[in-house]
Design an enzyme around this catalytic site. Structure first.
Site, PDB file in Angstrom:
ATOM      1  N   ARG A   1       0.853  -0.960  -0.148  1.00 43.49           N
ATOM      2  CA  ARG A   1      -0.101  -0.020   0.054  1.00 43.49           C
ATOM      3  C   ARG A   1       0.728   1.108   0.115  1.00 43.49           C
ATOM      4  NH1 ARG A   1      -1.838   0.888   4.325  1.00 43.49           N
ATOM      5  NH2 ARG A   1      -1.333  -0.915   5.622  1.00 43.49           N
TER       6      ARG A   1
ATOM      7  N   TYR B   1      -1.428  -3.461  -6.840  1.00 42.04           N
ATOM      8  CA  TYR B   1      -1.326  -4.410  -5.666  1.00 42.04           C
ATOM      9  C   TYR B   1      -2.256  -4.211  -4.628  1.00 42.04           C
ATOM     10  CZ  TYR B   1       1.347  -7.528  -2.949  1.00 42.04           C
ATOM     11  OH  TYR B   1       1.891  -8.404  -1.971  1.00 42.04           O
TER      12      TYR B   1
ATOM     13  N   LYS C   1      -9.507  -2.307   1.690  1.00 36.91           N
ATOM     14  CA  LYS C   1      -9.609  -1.126   2.549  1.00 36.91           C
ATOM     15  C   LYS C   1     -10.080   0.057   2.225  1.00 36.91           C
ATOM     16  CE  LYS C   1      -7.056  -3.890   5.281  1.00 36.91           C
ATOM     17  NZ  LYS C   1      -5.589  -4.092   5.263  1.00 36.91           N
TER      18      LYS C   1
ATOM     19  N   HIS D   1     -10.648  -2.408  11.439  1.00 38.44           N
ATOM     20  CA  HIS D   1      -9.477  -3.368  11.162  1.00 38.44           C
ATOM     21  C   HIS D   1      -9.157  -4.398  11.875  1.00 38.44           C
ATOM     22  CE1 HIS D   1      -5.046  -3.351   9.429  1.00 38.44           C
ATOM     23  NE2 HIS D   1      -5.805  -4.106   8.841  1.00 38.44           N
TER      24      HIS D   1
ATOM     25  N   SER E   1      -1.318  -3.658  10.318  1.00 39.83           N
ATOM     26  CA  SER E   1      -0.917  -4.303   9.149  1.00 39.83           C
ATOM     27  C   SER E   1       0.237  -5.265   9.543  1.00 39.83           C
ATOM     28  CB  SER E   1      -0.734  -3.591   7.805  1.00 39.83           C
ATOM     29  OG  SER E   1      -1.995  -2.903   7.805  1.00 39.83           O
TER      30      SER E   1
ATOM     31  N   CYS F   1       0.697  -7.387  11.980  1.00 41.02           N
ATOM     32  CA  CYS F   1       0.819  -7.541  13.345  1.00 41.02           C
ATOM     33  C   CYS F   1       0.192  -8.702  13.798  1.00 41.02           C
ATOM     34  CB  CYS F   1       0.622  -6.168  14.061  1.00 41.02           C
ATOM     35  SG  CYS F   1       1.819  -4.791  13.468  1.00 41.02           S
ATOM     36  N   GLY F   2      -0.228  -9.860  13.090  1.00 42.27           N
ATOM     37  CA  GLY F   2      -0.545 -10.973  13.671  1.00 42.27           C
ATOM     38  C   GLY F   2      -2.094 -11.053  13.493  1.00 42.27           C
TER      39      GLY F   2
ATOM     40  N   ASP G   1      -9.322  -9.554   8.901  1.00 37.91           N
ATOM     41  CA  ASP G   1      -9.193  -8.259   8.583  1.00 37.91           C
ATOM     42  C   ASP G   1      -9.811  -7.180   8.771  1.00 37.91           C
ATOM     43  OD1 ASP G   1      -6.337  -6.997   7.786  1.00 37.91           O
ATOM     44  OD2 ASP G   1      -7.542  -6.318   5.811  1.00 37.91           O
TER      45      ASP G   1
ATOM     46  N   ASN H   1       6.423  -8.229   2.140  1.00 39.60           N
ATOM     47  CA  ASN H   1       4.927  -8.105   2.048  1.00 39.60           C
ATOM     48  C   ASN H   1       4.231  -8.954   1.075  1.00 39.60           C
ATOM     49  OD1 ASN H   1       2.505  -6.967   2.851  1.00 39.60           O
ATOM     50  ND2 ASN H   1       2.437  -5.487   1.050  1.00 39.60           N
ATOM     51  N   SER H   2       4.891 -10.364   0.832  1.00 41.36           N
ATOM     52  CA  SER H   2       4.236 -11.426  -0.178  1.00 41.36           C
ATOM     53  C   SER H   2       3.062 -11.754   0.374  1.00 41.36           C
ATOM     54  CB  SER H   2       5.425 -12.214  -0.808  1.00 41.36           C
ATOM     55  OG  SER H   2       5.640 -13.042   0.608  1.00 41.36           O
ATOM     56  N   ARG H   3       1.836 -12.235  -0.487  1.00 44.58           N
ATOM     57  CA  ARG H   3       0.854 -12.530  -0.045  1.00 44.58           C
ATOM     58  C   ARG H   3       0.228 -13.768  -0.477  1.00 44.58           C
ATOM     59  NH1 ARG H   3      -1.634  -8.850   4.132  1.00 44.58           N
ATOM     60  NH2 ARG H   3      -0.098  -7.127   4.251  1.00 44.58           N
TER      61      ARG H   3
ATOM     62  N   PHE I   1       1.857 -17.170  18.578  1.00 48.24           N
ATOM     63  CA  PHE I   1       1.220 -18.138  17.804  1.00 48.24           C
ATOM     64  C   PHE I   1       0.259 -18.950  18.654  1.00 48.24           C
ATOM     65  CE2 PHE I   1       5.252 -16.832  15.983  1.00 48.24           C
ATOM     66  CZ  PHE I   1       4.641 -16.409  14.317  1.00 48.24           C
TER      67      PHE I   1
HETATM   68  P1  GTP Z   1      -2.293  -7.579   7.545  1.00 49.92           P
HETATM   69  O1  GTP Z   1      -2.771  -8.730   6.419  1.00 49.92           O
HETATM   70  O2  GTP Z   1      -1.309  -6.929   6.735  1.00 49.92           O
HETATM   71  O3  GTP Z   1      -3.464  -6.938   8.011  1.00 49.92           O
HETATM   72  O4  GTP Z   1      -1.600  -8.535   8.563  1.00 49.92           O
HETATM   73  P2  GTP Z   1      -2.097  -9.083   9.986  1.00 49.92           P
HETATM   74  O5  GTP Z   1      -2.274  -8.439  11.041  1.00 49.92           O
HETATM   75  O6  GTP Z   1      -3.071 -10.244   9.639  1.00 49.92           O
HETATM   76  O7  GTP Z   1      -0.624 -10.202  10.231  1.00 49.92           O
HETATM   77  P3  GTP Z   1      -0.228 -11.577  10.088  1.00 49.92           P
HETATM   78  O8  GTP Z   1      -1.243 -12.578  11.108  1.00 49.92           O
HETATM   79  O9  GTP Z   1      -0.316 -11.892   8.758  1.00 49.92           O
HETATM   80  O10 GTP Z   1       1.240 -11.565  10.706  1.00 49.92           O
HETATM   81  C1  GTP Z   1       2.270 -10.829  10.257  1.00 49.92           C
HETATM   82  C2  GTP Z   1       3.650 -11.477  10.828  1.00 49.92           C
HETATM   83  O11 GTP Z   1       3.426 -11.237  12.066  1.00 49.92           O
HETATM   84  C3  GTP Z   1       3.666 -12.682  10.135  1.00 49.92           C
HETATM   85  O12 GTP Z   1       5.251 -12.627   9.751  1.00 49.92           O
HETATM   86  C4  GTP Z   1       3.746 -13.823  11.431  1.00 49.92           C
HETATM   87  O13 GTP Z   1       4.644 -14.660  11.401  1.00 49.92           O
HETATM   88  C5  GTP Z   1       3.932 -12.853  12.557  1.00 49.92           C
HETATM   89  N1  GTP Z   1       3.305 -13.027  13.876  1.00 49.92           N
HETATM   90  C6  GTP Z   1       1.976 -13.247  13.959  1.00 49.92           C
HETATM   91  N2  GTP Z   1       1.675 -13.468  15.232  1.00 49.92           N
HETATM   92  C7  GTP Z   1       2.638 -13.654  16.047  1.00 49.92           C
HETATM   93  C8  GTP Z   1       2.782 -13.711  17.396  1.00 49.92           C
HETATM   94  O14 GTP Z   1       2.013 -14.256  17.818  1.00 49.92           O
HETATM   95  N3  GTP Z   1       4.297 -13.758  17.727  1.00 49.92           N
HETATM   96  C9  GTP Z   1       5.259 -13.359  16.842  1.00 49.92           C
HETATM   97  N4  GTP Z   1       6.361 -13.301  17.301  1.00 49.92           N
HETATM   98  N5  GTP Z   1       5.072 -13.023  15.326  1.00 49.92           N
HETATM   99  C10 GTP Z   1       3.747 -13.276  14.908  1.00 49.92           C
HETATM  100  C1  SPV Z   2      -3.037  -4.592   5.284  1.00 50.66           C
HETATM  101  O1  SPV Z   2      -2.157  -3.835   4.896  1.00 50.66           O
HETATM  102  O2  SPV Z   2      -3.429  -4.143   6.148  1.00 50.66           O
HETATM  103  C2  SPV Z   2      -3.657  -5.695   4.482  1.00 50.66           C
HETATM  104  C3  SPV Z   2      -3.007  -5.817   3.035  1.00 50.66           C
HETATM  105  O3  SPV Z   2      -4.520  -6.218   4.973  1.00 50.66           O
HETATM  106  S1  SPV Z   2      -3.778  -4.765   1.909  1.00 50.66           S
HETATM  107  O4  SPV Z   2      -4.763  -5.422   1.436  1.00 50.66           O
HETATM  108  O5  SPV Z   2      -2.785  -4.477   0.820  1.00 50.66           O
HETATM  109  O6  SPV Z   2      -4.144  -3.732   2.633  1.00 50.66           O
HETATM  110 MN    MN Z   3      -5.080  -5.857   7.141  1.00 50.94          MN
END
Ligand code: GTP
Ligand code: SPV
Ligand code: MN
Length: 610
Positions: free
Chosen positions: A83, A223, A232, A252, A274, A276-277, A299, A390-392, A517
């Site tokens: 983004r 993208y 979003k 979000h 984004s 952050c888990g 999300d 940020n690969s998806r 996790f």
């Molecule tokens: P967006 O799709 O961008 O909104 O991201 P998201 O909030 O869904 O984050 P996602 O669950 O994809 O996690 C992002 C990164 O944080 C990944 O590389 C995960 O491996 C890492 N991560 C997620 N949960 C944890 C956790 O509990 N501990 C740690 N250390 N890393 C974590």
């Molecule tokens: C984020 O960045 O919070 C995402 C990926 O979930 S995107 O769809 O690019 O906004």
């Molecule tokens: Mn998101």
């Protein structure tokens, strides 16, 4: 050229699969401006998918994977990977309504600028018209949209991410319903004889929102959230403005169902910035015996009050657009299982030599040879990551083996707890229960996190990211906080309890204090038990944290001493935090609710600071 002597527009009038007047006139107007070679109304059927994917494979945009059913790999232009927050605009009529956290340009000026960019921008390409609905088509108030795009990759992704196609067009046509106009072009017209590149895009990018007329214009990027406009742009930026007007919340947040060993279920929502888990928590496989977790969304959550005064959440999306790196059998096995089902589009991950995908963190063993996301040979000795950070993966939500039966319920599920959280090395405890709605709103409004690769720009810098919505609030942030406070004042409201979590706190050796996790289920257990006052908490100046022994660490290689460190409140760190919060509130300015300043004063007093 007039409408009728231009092929596609003439074709449009004769063959349009709808007689919806606003839709027809908008599609005609866009076709006249962008001059595509042809117009395709997206149906969402299997033949269309075959045709689209064949075309994209021939064009070199997609690689068909041999190891996963009906799945494809795409690599974007290296300058189009996330983004673009600095190119994202809220074009409200009055600049004040965009507030200090958004870029702003007057709507007329933005439209004039962008109309010149869109002029002829689809030359040599097909213009796709994608009817979609965010949320359920049978919702009391179905939230329709139509995206016009010249990117078949976007069409393929939208078909995964949003309920789209003929059934939606029929519903819009039959009811004459209004819809959000979502206009998108990659901005790469093709002149006669010019061959296309694998990932067309433009160095000039604009992601513009017109909140009063509820429309979106996006130019130059293909993208993610820049281009899949239901996500979003619509479901957060435009929907947050609608939600303010109508008294609900567009957030979000993930949505999760938790069932305890006695078979009692609770639904929770959680907002983390984004990358952050959210996806990981939404798909959690609990490590504690007897507890079950099921996903409703990863999300975005739309939360409306039900007749019983509870907030009911729906996930407006239909797919997962998850961060690939870090997703593996040990961290997120349910995501791995979902991907195995097929129907995926992977973007900017690495390719294995036998036609599968790979990314950092997927497996313990690293393949000896890969093609990295830039198309180069890659070995474990390479100095750059094989997959872009940020690969998806883009995967139908129903692929997930742990989708809650209620996930498709048009009215949503009642939310008992809201979690806010971010990525902080210090200061923020593993888990804190806030002291009530207003204090919870204060904790949300001051949410802070280290920046990630989900947006372009520097990574790892702490910034305020209120309610994890900094890049997504479609209006003035101070008014948004006031809206949250107002929600709490609603007559008869039975509000969720608000908690704050931080999986990312580190010790003096920079090691995570908490394993994260699946082990986060231990924190979820404490949270759910707190809802019924079934476990103990101790007061700290910033809220309630688990009492000694209350957090279930049975079977975990962790001492009570380490738990105490993970939930500690350090007055020195909070002293610095309070200064930073004051700067943040000053930055928000006049519209920052007085009540939030009062919350800060009260926190200061509780910390014993003068
Ligand atoms: P967006 O799709 O961008 O909104 O991201 P998201 O909030 O869904 O984050 P996602 O669950 O994809 O996690 C992002 C990164 O944080 C990944 O590389 C995960 O491996 C890492 N991560 C997620 N949960 C944890 C956790 O509990 N501990 C740690 N250390 N890393 C974590
Ligand atoms: C984020 O960045 O919070 C995402 C990926 O979930 S995107 O769809 O690019 O906004
Ligand atoms: Mn998101």
């Amino acid at each position: 050229m007039t409408l009728l002597d231009h092929g596609p527009a003439e074709d449009l009038l004769n063959n349009a699969p709808t007689d919806h007047a606003k839709l027809l006139s908008w599609v005609t107007e866009v076709a006249e401006l962008t001059t595509p070679d042809s117009i395709h109304w997206v149906t969402g059927d299997d033949n269309e998918r075959t045709q689209l994917t064949d075309e994209l494979v021939n064009a070199g945009t997609l690689v068909r994977l041999t190891k996963k059913r009906d799945s494809f790999y795409a690599a974007s232009d290296p300058d189009d990977v996330a983004r673009v927050e600095n190119r994202t605009y809220i074009c409200s009529v009055d600049e004040k309504d965009a507030g200090p956290t958004n870029n702003w340009m007057a709507p007329a000026k933005m439209k004039a600028t962008m109309s010149e960019l869109f002029r002829g921008s689809m030359t040599g390409r097909t213009m796709y018209v994608i009817p979609f609905v965010m949320g359920h088509i049978d919702a009391a108030q179905p939230m329709f949209g139509v995206e016009i795009t010249d990117s078949p990759y976007v069409v393929l992704s939208m078909l995964v991410m949003a309920r789209s196609g003929t059934s939606v067009l029929k519903a819009i046509t039959a009811t004459g319903a209004d819809f959000v106009e979502c206009l998108h072009s990659v901005g790469a017209p093709l002149q006669d004889g010019e061959t296309d590149v694998a990932w067309p895009c433009n160095t000039t990018k604009y992601i513009s929102h017109f909140p009063e007329e509820r429309s979106i214009w996006s130019f130059g990027s293909g993208y993610g959230g820049n281009a899949l406009l239901g996500k979003k742009c619509y479901s957060l930026r435009i929907a947050s403005a609608i939600a303010r007007d109508e008294g609900w919340l567009a957030e979000h947040m993930l949505i999760l169902k938790l069932t305890n060993p006695a078979g009692e279920s609770k639904f929770i929502a959680a907002a983390f910035p984004s990358a952050c888990g959210k996806t990981n928590l939404a798909m959690i496989e609990p490590t504690i015996p007897g507890w079950k977790a099921e996903m409703l969304g990863d999300d975005i959550a739309w939360m409306r009050f039900g007749p019983d005064g509870q907030l009911y959440a729906v996930n407006p999306e239909f797919g997962l657009f998850g961060v690939a790196p870090g997703t593996g059998w040990s961290t997120n096995p349910n995501a791995m299982r979902a991907i195995e089902v097929g129907g995926n589009v992977f973007t900017n991950v690495a390719l294995t030599d036998d036609g599968d995908v790979w990314w950092e963190g997927m497996t313990d063993e690293t393949p000896s040879h890969l093609t990295d996301w830039k198309g180069n040979d890659w070995t474990p000795e390479s100095e750059t990551p094989a997959a872009h950070p940020n690969s998806r993966f883009c995967t139908p939500i129903e692929n997930a083996p742990i989708v809650a039966p209620e996930w498709n319920n048009p009215n949503g599920v009642p939310i008992s707890a809201i979690l806010f959280g971010g990525r902080r090395k210090t200061t923020m405890p593993l888990v804190t229960e806030t002291l009530g709605w207003a204090h919870g709103v204060f904790m949300g409004a001051t949410l802070s996190s280290e920046t990630t690769a989900a947006a372009t720009g520097q990574v790892g810098v702490v910034r305020r990211d209120p309610m994890a919505m900094l890049p997504f609030i479609g209006y003035d942030a101070g008014n948004y906080f006031q809206h949250w406070l107002d929600v709490g004042q609603r007559d008869g409201a039975k509000l969720p309890k608000i908690f704050y979590v931080n999986w990312f706190r580190r010790d003096e050796n920079n090691k995570f204090l908490w394993p994260g996790f699946g082990e986060n289920s231990r924190v979820l257990k404490w949270i759910v038990e707190r809802l019924d006052n079934a476990t103990d908490a101790v007061e700290t100046p910033i809220g309630l944290v688990p009492a000694d022994g209350a957090l279930d660490i049975d079977g975990l290689d962790m001492s009570e001493e380490q738990v105490r460190k993970a939930v500690a409140v350090d007055v020195e760190e909070w002293n610095a935090e309070l200064d930073d919060i004051a700067n943040w509130f000053d930055y928000i300015g006049d519209t920052l609710p007085q009540e939030l300043w009062e919350q800060r004063d009260q926190l200061r007093n509780r910390l014993g600071l003068t």
